[in-house]
Design a protein around this motif. Structure first.
Motif: not given
Ligand code: FMN
Length: 196
Positions: A14-37
């Motif tokens: 839950t850290r504000a500058q969390s690297f894992n939260r950033k990576l989750a955003t990257v993953a979410a964007e990729r999955a969205q671009a690949e057609g996932a909901q």
């Protein structure tokens, strides 16, 4: 992708500058671009005390029930796990403990494995260290298998995470981007085939 696959994404920090939260955003964007909901949640939004069976006997917290519903509603997940002391974080464990604890007398949630069984789960981690949090994934994998999840064989641990993202939160290095895409693509592939 034929039917958009509902995919849940969250990080164990839950850290504000969390690297894992950033990576989750990257993953979410990729999955969205690949057609996932995609449903991208922040564990900070779920007010969960440290698991205690006496507390639970007085009533399962609303946040735990909400998480059970979210986990159950998504046939595939991406979990982005920080590494603390060679393992996953207490936040992640506490969340999984609450979600996997049956609610006595509740016909919907009398099975602890219900929100987990049959889910296709992709694992990522990020750490400023050289191993990228890989050991957290080696601990998280058997925990999820025990809960009847299908853990995707491809995993990725992002090392030197302090230098890995640009100002827009994108991964700088192409090999890292490709590795994240590999995990996402495998989860979407398997998730489609294991859709209930
Ligand atoms: C208690 C504690 C233990 C840690 N142990 C490890 C470790 O075993 N391996 C590692 O790579 N990083 C370790 N770290 C550093 C974390 O990887 C680092 O704080 C990271 O930024 C946490 O993830 P976040 O950025 O998503 O919050 C530890 C940090 C803390 C606070």
């Amino acid at each position: 992708m034929s039917t958009p696959l509902p995919l849940l994404v969250f990080a164990g920090s839950t850290r504000a500058q969390s690297f894992n939260r950033k990576l989750a955003t990257v993953a979410a964007e990729r999955a969205q671009a690949e057609g996932a909901q995609v449903t991208h949640i922040e564990l900070a939004d779920f007010d969960l005390p440290i698991y205690n069976a006496d507390l639970e006997a007085r009533g399962t917290p609303a946040a735990a029930v909400k998480l059970k519903e979210l986990f159950h509603a998504h046939p595939a997940w991406i979990i982005v796990s920080p590494e603390y002391n060679g393992s996953y974080t207490a936040l992640l464990k506490n969340t999984i403990d609450w979600v996997s604890s049956p609610i006595k007398g509740d016909p919907l949630w009398s099975s602890g494995t219900k929100p987990f069984a049959g889910k296709v789960v992709g694992l990522l981690s990020a750490s400023p260290g050289a191993l990228g949090g890989l050991r957290s994934l080696s601990h998280l994998t058997p925990l999820l298998l025990n809960l009847q999840c299908w853990v995707a064989p491809k995993q990725f641990a992002l090392s030197r995470a302090g230098d890995a993202f640009d100002a827009d939160g994108q991964l700088v290095a192409e090999p890292a981007r490709n590795a994240v895409h590999g995990v996402i693509d495998q989860v979407l592939w398997a998730g489609q085939r294991l859709l209930p």
